[in-house]
Scaffold this motif. Structure first.
Motif, PDB file in Angstrom:
ATOM      1  N   ALA A   2       0.836  -1.208   0.000  1.00  0.00           N
ATOM      2  CA  ALA A   2       0.000   0.000   0.000  1.00  0.00           C
ATOM      3  C   ALA A   2       0.866   1.250   0.000  1.00  0.00           C
ATOM      4  O   ALA A   2       0.957   1.964   0.995  1.00  0.00           O
ATOM      5  N   ARG A   4       0.287   3.989  -1.470  1.00  0.00           N
ATOM      6  CA  ARG A   4      -0.538   5.193  -1.332  1.00  0.00           C
ATOM      7  C   ARG A   4      -0.590   5.623   0.133  1.00  0.00           C
ATOM      8  O   ARG A   4      -0.497   6.806   0.442  1.00  0.00           O
ATOM      9  N   ASN A   5      -0.738   4.654   1.029  1.00  0.00           N
ATOM     10  CA  ASN A   5      -0.772   4.982   2.460  1.00  0.00           C
ATOM     11  C   ASN A   5       0.532   5.615   2.900  1.00  0.00           C
ATOM     12  O   ASN A   5       0.553   6.563   3.685  1.00  0.00           O
ATOM     13  N   LEU A   6       1.650   5.077   2.402  1.00  0.00           N
ATOM     14  CA  LEU A   6       2.961   5.600   2.775  1.00  0.00           C
ATOM     15  C   LEU A   6       3.114   7.037   2.309  1.00  0.00           C
ATOM     16  O   LEU A   6       3.554   7.910   3.070  1.00  0.00           O
ATOM     17  N   ILE A   9       0.973   9.316   4.398  1.00  0.00           N
ATOM     18  CA  ILE A   9       1.517   9.515   5.739  1.00  0.00           C
ATOM     19  C   ILE A   9       2.617  10.569   5.711  1.00  0.00           C
ATOM     20  O   ILE A   9       2.657  11.485   6.523  1.00  0.00           O
ATOM     21  N   GLU A  33      -4.212   6.129   9.788  1.00  0.00           N
ATOM     22  CA  GLU A  33      -3.516   5.920   8.527  1.00  0.00           C
ATOM     23  C   GLU A  33      -2.254   5.079   8.740  1.00  0.00           C
ATOM     24  O   GLU A  33      -1.961   4.158   7.989  1.00  0.00           O
ATOM     25  N   LEU A  34      -1.504   5.415   9.783  1.00  0.00           N
ATOM     26  CA  LEU A  34      -0.268   4.695  10.081  1.00  0.00           C
ATOM     27  C   LEU A  34      -0.557   3.245  10.451  1.00  0.00           C
ATOM     28  O   LEU A  34       0.135   2.330   9.997  1.00  0.00           O
ATOM     29  N   PHE A  37      -1.380   1.271   7.414  1.00  0.00           N
ATOM     30  CA  PHE A  37      -0.175   1.013   6.620  1.00  0.00           C
ATOM     31  C   PHE A  37       0.665  -0.101   7.228  1.00  0.00           C
ATOM     32  O   PHE A  37       1.132  -1.000   6.528  1.00  0.00           O
ATOM     33  N   LYS A  40      -0.619  -3.525   6.522  1.00  0.00           N
ATOM     34  CA  LYS A  40      -0.426  -3.991   5.156  1.00  0.00           C
ATOM     35  C   LYS A  40       1.040  -4.224   4.801  1.00  0.00           C
ATOM     36  O   LYS A  40       1.342  -4.911   3.820  1.00  0.00           O
ATOM     37  N   VAL A  41       1.954  -3.650   5.576  1.00  0.00           N
ATOM     38  CA  VAL A  41       3.367  -3.819   5.266  1.00  0.00           C
ATOM     39  C   VAL A  41       3.913  -5.141   5.808  1.00  0.00           C
ATOM     40  O   VAL A  41       4.974  -5.601   5.385  1.00  0.00           O
ATOM     41  N   GLU A 123      10.053   0.522  -4.418  1.00  0.00           N
ATOM     42  CA  GLU A 123       9.386   1.241  -3.345  1.00  0.00           C
ATOM     43  C   GLU A 123      10.389   1.990  -2.471  1.00  0.00           C
ATOM     44  O   GLU A 123      10.102   3.074  -1.973  1.00  0.00           O
TER      45      GLU A 123
END
Length: 254
Positions: A2, A4-6, A9, A33-34, A37, A40-41, A123
């Protein structure tokens, strides 16, 4: 992954540190949000490292990062002083808080060190671009006692209060973030979407009468564009248009 989340943030975190009028209220949403993320990481950490040890370190360092930040940045005082920030107070404000914000960057280093181990090479490139320009971003925000926020007809309140929504809305222009992270593989679709993201932000900044805030956005946007083949893609598109017009004998006016 994800990404987009990073990106959100990093962008939201930086903007909230420099412009938001309500830090305490925004912190809960940023934390969500964090958390999303980090959830998902975890699979990416396993794929890249072969164990959960790095992810566990990332979790611990992410938990302690806010405590580190609050030890270096007087968030409560900052939130209060932002409410009265104007031409008469900005010299004192930026002299006080800009050094604190620079000191906070060291709190990100342990987190990003572990995060890099969890990300695929493409990434890591994006993360590097974003992280490496944070000091320059703070310098730009602080230059001449925050002059970028005090241009004619600017509305700092309006922009800062809505920036989170702007960020989410404009990044929706990217249809596939997993596809977009392969910077070296960009084609016309990805390049056009990246341009649309910038155009969206520019429109929003004009609407809230703070167009110079695009300088902060461009600080991160331009290196990402440079890291992609977008310049060549756009040139090729222009050449195709030029060739078509010439074939139709349509005169080109300078």
């Amino acid at each position: 992954m994800a990404l987009r989340n990073l990106l959100l943030i990093l962008m939201i975190g930086f903007i909230s540190a420099t412009t938001t009028r309500n830090i305490e209220n925004s912190s809960t949403e940023d934390y969500d949000e964090l958390s999303a993320f980090l959830d998902k990481v975890e699979p990416s950490c396993w794929r890249q490292t072969g164990s959960n040890k790095t992810y566990e370190k990332l979790l611990v360092k992410s938990i302690f990062a806010p405590f580190c930040i609050t030890s270096k940045l007087d968030v409560r005082s900052l939130s209060s002083d932002l409410k009265t920030l104007d031409e008469s107070t900005r010299a004192k404000f930026f002299a006080k808080y800009c050094p604190q914000m620079h000191n906070c960057l060291s709190c990100l280093e342990p987190v990003t060190a572990e995060l890099r181990k969890c990300l695929a090479p493409n990434e890591v490139d994006v993360l590097g671009i974003m992280i490496d320009r944070l000091p320059e971003g703070i310098n730009l925000a602080c230059k001449d006692n925050g002059q970028i926020f005090f241009t004619d007809d600017s509305s700092l309140n309006e922009c800062s209060d809505k920036y989170l929504n702007y960020a989410k809305k404009c990044t929706e222009k990217i249809s596939n973030f997993d596809e977009a992270i392969g910077l070296s593989n960009y084609g016309s679709k990805q390049c056009e979407e990246l341009v649309q993201v910038r155009e969206c932000f520019e429109q929003k900044m004009v609407e809230c009468k703070a167009p110079r805030l695009m300088d902060i956005f461009d600080l991160f946007y331009r290196p990402i564009m440079k890291a992609t083949p977008c310049k060549n893609v756009i040139r090729e598109q222009l050449n195709q248009i030029w060739s078509f017009l010439e074939s139709k004998k349509i005169p080109i006016k300078a």
